[in-house]
Design an enzyme around this catalytic site. Structure first.
Site, PDB file in Angstrom:
ATOM      1  N   THR A 181      40.353  48.779  49.358  1.00 21.03           N
ATOM      2  CA  THR A 181      39.665  49.666  48.210  1.00 21.03           C
ATOM      3  C   THR A 181      39.458  51.069  48.919  1.00 21.03           C
ATOM      4  O   THR A 181      39.512  52.373  48.373  1.00 21.03           O
ATOM      5  CB  THR A 181      38.393  49.058  47.761  1.00 21.03           C
ATOM      6  OG1 THR A 181      38.730  47.736  47.090  1.00 21.03           O
ATOM      7  CG2 THR A 181      37.734  49.911  46.453  1.00 21.03           C
ATOM      8  N   ASN A 233      31.496  46.599  51.068  1.00 21.28           N
ATOM      9  CA  ASN A 233      32.612  46.773  51.446  1.00 21.28           C
ATOM     10  C   ASN A 233      33.404  47.884  51.409  1.00 21.28           C
ATOM     11  O   ASN A 233      34.073  48.524  52.232  1.00 21.28           O
ATOM     12  CB  ASN A 233      33.490  45.529  51.063  1.00 21.28           C
ATOM     13  CG  ASN A 233      34.914  45.578  51.559  1.00 21.28           C
ATOM     14  OD1 ASN A 233      35.240  45.652  52.793  1.00 21.28           O
ATOM     15  ND2 ASN A 233      35.893  45.091  50.699  1.00 21.28           N
ATOM     16  N   LYS A 236      38.337  40.024  34.438  1.00 21.51           N
ATOM     17  CA  LYS A 236      37.196  40.071  35.190  1.00 21.51           C
ATOM     18  C   LYS A 236      36.318  38.903  35.202  1.00 21.51           C
ATOM     19  O   LYS A 236      36.370  38.280  34.115  1.00 21.51           O
ATOM     20  CB  LYS A 236      36.330  41.330  35.026  1.00 21.51           C
ATOM     21  CG  LYS A 236      35.410  41.842  36.411  1.00 21.51           C
ATOM     22  CD  LYS A 236      36.163  42.314  37.171  1.00 21.51           C
ATOM     23  CE  LYS A 236      35.441  43.097  38.299  1.00 21.51           C
ATOM     24  NZ  LYS A 236      36.054  44.384  38.947  1.00 21.51           N
ATOM     25  N   LYS A 263      44.352  40.192  36.091  1.00 24.04           N
ATOM     26  CA  LYS A 263      44.010  40.431  37.561  1.00 24.04           C
ATOM     27  C   LYS A 263      42.479  40.999  37.423  1.00 24.04           C
ATOM     28  O   LYS A 263      42.409  41.971  36.703  1.00 24.04           O
ATOM     29  CB  LYS A 263      45.060  41.339  38.170  1.00 24.04           C
ATOM     30  CG  LYS A 263      44.963  41.399  39.599  1.00 24.04           C
ATOM     31  CD  LYS A 263      45.420  40.286  40.471  1.00 24.04           C
ATOM     32  CE  LYS A 263      45.195  40.239  41.860  1.00 24.04           C
ATOM     33  NZ  LYS A 263      43.700  39.610  41.892  1.00 24.04           N
ATOM     34  N   LYS A 288      43.381  50.294  34.910  1.00 21.87           N
ATOM     35  CA  LYS A 288      43.650  50.281  36.471  1.00 21.87           C
ATOM     36  C   LYS A 288      44.984  49.912  36.653  1.00 21.87           C
ATOM     37  O   LYS A 288      45.766  50.766  37.422  1.00 21.87           O
ATOM     38  CB  LYS A 288      42.575  49.639  37.067  1.00 21.87           C
ATOM     39  CG  LYS A 288      42.489  50.278  38.588  1.00 21.87           C
ATOM     40  CD  LYS A 288      41.311  49.321  39.397  1.00 21.87           C
ATOM     41  CE  LYS A 288      40.039  49.428  38.796  1.00 21.87           C
ATOM     42  NZ  LYS A 288      39.214  48.568  39.714  1.00 21.87           N
TER      43      LYS A 288
HETATM   44  N1  GLU Z   1      37.384  43.869  42.005  1.00 18.97           N
HETATM   45  C1  GLU Z   1      38.463  44.840  42.619  1.00 18.97           C
HETATM   46  C2  GLU Z   1      38.501  45.846  41.552  1.00 18.97           C
HETATM   47  O1  GLU Z   1      37.381  46.084  40.855  1.00 18.97           O
HETATM   48  C3  GLU Z   1      39.687  44.275  43.040  1.00 18.97           C
HETATM   49  C4  GLU Z   1      40.248  43.475  42.040  1.00 18.97           C
HETATM   50  C5  GLU Z   1      41.383  42.750  42.586  1.00 18.97           C
HETATM   51  O2  GLU Z   1      42.109  42.931  43.451  1.00 18.97           O
HETATM   52  O3  GLU Z   1      42.085  42.100  41.568  1.00 18.97           O
HETATM   53  O4  GLU Z   1      39.317  46.793  41.322  1.00 18.97           O
END
Ligand code: GLU
Length: 428
Positions: A188, A219, A104, A68, A92
Site C-alpha cells: 500500500t 502499516n 469488505k 476482493k 479501486k
Molecule cells: N484493505 C486494503 C484496501 O483497502 C487491501 C485490500 C486487498 O488487498 O484485498 O485496499
C-alpha cells in the site's frame, strides 16, 4: 452532509456519472451492494467467559471478477462503513484494471484489548461464520486496519480446515511461509509512493523542497513515511491514534519506526506505546496536524478526517488519500475551489490490492515471484493508471477524484452491459 457514510460515497458516483455514458441498468446495479452479511461471533475469552462480537462481510459487485477486500478490526466498524468500503473496493479494482469486484469485512472490536490467543479465536470464529460467503473464486479477504499477515494466516488455515484441503488463494496478505507474496506488507505504501512521485513530478516539485505531514503511523503511513524520507522528502509531522509529533527541520523517520517496533507488546500484535512518548518533538493533536503549513498532506488513518468543518483551514497544496474515505464529499468542493489537489484513495492506496492480486495469481499458479518482479509490476501498474486518470482529469476538466471514478466507471459499465439483457427489450 449526507446521513450516512454510504450515502456520502454515493455522491461521488453521482458526480462521475455526469461524464460517462453507461446504461441506466448499469447505474441502477451500482447503487446497491450485491450481498451484505451480518454475523454474531462467539469467542471464549481467556478468563473463561463468552463474548459475542458483531462481524460483517459485504460483497458489493462481482461483475468484473470475484470480490476482493480487506477485513478491519476496529470498535467503530458497522454495516454502513463496511458497505462504503466495499463500494470503494469495487471502484479501486476497476480503476487499476484488476479482474476483481469489491468487498469488505470487519469486526466491531478493540483488538488491542484482546490477548493473542483471543485474537486468534476471534479470527477463526469469523471465518467459521462467513465461510459460505467467501472462496478463491467468490470473495477473497485481505488485511485492513488492525489486521496483519498473522491474522490472514489464521484465516486461511481456518478456511482450509473447513474445506478439508489447503486453500491458499482464499485470503491474501498471508505470511510468506504459507503462500504470501513478497512485497505485500509494504505494497500500500509502495504504491502510494509511486503515485506521489508521479503526480508531484507533473508539477516539477523536487522531493528536497517538499514538506510532508502524515496522519496515521500504521502499516501504510509508517512505511510510506520511510520511503518518502529516504527519497529526500522532508517529513515534518506524523501521528498515531494518541497524537502527533512535529519538527520543522524534518523528523528522523527510521528511528521513529524503530521506536514503534521496539514497543510492540509481547502478548499482543499491536504497538502499546505511542510515538508521542519520543520526548524531543513538539506534540500536536491529530486535528492540528491536518492544518499544518506543509506542501503535502497524507491522511493515512480513518474516514471523515477532512470535512466542511476544517476544509477551509487546510494549508497543504496536495493531499494524497492513503486512508479510505478520509475526506467527506462536502469538503471536496471547498478544497477544489481553494486550488488544493486531492489525489483520491481509490488510486493512491490501490497498491495493496494490486499486490494482493499478484499473491492470488501466485497461489493459483504455484509459481512464486521475486521481490523485484513484484515491485516492477506494481510500479508499472500504478504509473500507467495514474497517467490515464491524470489525462482523464485534463480532458474532462474535472478533479482527479472524479476522473478516477470516470475511469473505473467506464470499465464497470462495459462489464455490466456485456452481461446485461437490456437489449432484448429494446425494439429496433
Ligand atoms: N484493505 C486494503 C484496501 O483497502 C487491501 C485490500 C486487498 O488487498 O484485498 O485496499
Amino acid at each position: 452532509m449526507p446521513e450516512s457514510l454510504f450515502a456520502d460515497a454515493m455522491t461521488r458516483l453521482d458526480k462521475a456519472l455526469q461524464y460517462v455514458s453507461i446504461s441506466d441498468d448499469a447505474i441502477e446495479r451500482l447503487k446497491y451492494p450485491k450481498a451484505s452479511l451480518t454475523v454474531s461471533i462467539p469467542v471464549r475469552l481467556d478468563r473463561g467467559d463468552l463474548k459475542v462480537f458483531q462481524g460483517y462481510r459485504v460483497r458489493y459487485d462481482d461483475t468484473r471478477g470475484p470480490t476482493k477486500g480487506g477485513v478491519r478490526y476496529h470498535p467503530n466498524v458497522n454495516l454502513d462503513e463496511v458497505q462504503s468500503l466495499a463500494f470503494w473496493m469495487t471502484f479501486k479494482c476497476a480503476a487499476l484494471k484488476l479482474p476483481f469486484g469489491g468487498a469488505k469485512g470487519g469486526i466491531s472490536v478493540n483488538p488491542k484489548a484482546l490477548s493473542r490467543m483471543e485474537l486468534e479465536r476471534l479470527s477463526r470464529a469469523y471465518i467459521d461464520a462467513i465461510a459460505d460467503f467467501i472462496g478463491p473464486d467468490i470473495d477473497i479477504p485481505a488485511p485492513d486496519m488492525y489486521t496483519n499477515p498473522t491474522v490472514m494466516g489464521w484465516m486461511m488455515d481456518q478456511y482450509s480446515i473447513i474445506q478439508r484441503k489447503l486453500c491458499p488463494a482464499v485470503v491474501t496478505g498471508k505470511p510468506t511461509a504459507i503462500g504470501g507474496s513478497l512485497g505485500r506488507e509494504t505494497a500500500t505504501a509502495t504504491g502510494a509512493f509511486f503515485v506521489t512521485n508521479a503526480i508531484l513530478s507533473k508539477f516539477d516539485r523536487p522531493p528536497q523542497q517538499t514538506t510532508v505531514a502524515i496522519q496515521g503511523f500504521g502499516n501504510a503511513g509508517s512505511v510510506l513515511a520511510e520511503l518518502l524520507h529516504h527519497a529526500g522528502y522532508k517529513v515534518v509531522a506524523v501521528s498515531d491514534s494518541k497524537g502527533a509529533i512535529y519538527c520543522r527541520e524534518g523528523l528522523d523517520i527510521p528511528s521513529i519506526r524503530h521506536y514503534r517496533e521496539a514497543h510492540k507488546g509481547i502478548t499482543a500484535v499491536y504497538c502499546e506505546g505511542t510515538i508521542c512518548n519520543i520526548a524531543e518533538h513538539e506534540i500536536l493533536t491529530n486535528a492540528e496536524l491536518l492544518t499544518l503549513d506543509v506542501d503535502v498532506l497524507i491522511p493515512a488513518a480513518l474516514e471523515n478526517q477532512i470535512t466542511l468543518d476544517n476544509a477551509n483551514d487546510i494549508r497543504a497544496k496536495y493531499i494524497f488519500e492513503v486512508a479510505n474515505g478520509p475526506i467527506d464529499s462536502s469538503a471536496d468542493g471547498v478544497l477544489e475551489r481553494r486550488g488544493i489537489y486531492v489525489v483520491p484513495d481509490i488510486l493512491v492506496n490501490a497498491g495493496g490490492v494490486t499486490v494482493s492480486y499478484f499473491e492470488w495469481l501466485q497461489n493459483r499458479s504455484g509459481l512464486y515471484w521475486s521481490l523485484e518482479d513484484v515491485q516492477q509490476r506494481l510500479q508499472a501498474k500504478m504509473e500507467a493508471e495514474t497517467e490515464c486518470i491524470w489525462q482523464q482529469s485534463r480532458d474532462l476538466s474535472v478533479s482527479l477524484r472524479t476522473a478516477a471514478y470516470v475511469h473505473a466507471l467506464q470499465r464497470l459499465g462495459e462489464a455490466l452491459e456485456a452481461k446485461g439483457t437490456r437489449n432484448y427489450f429494446v425494439k429496433g
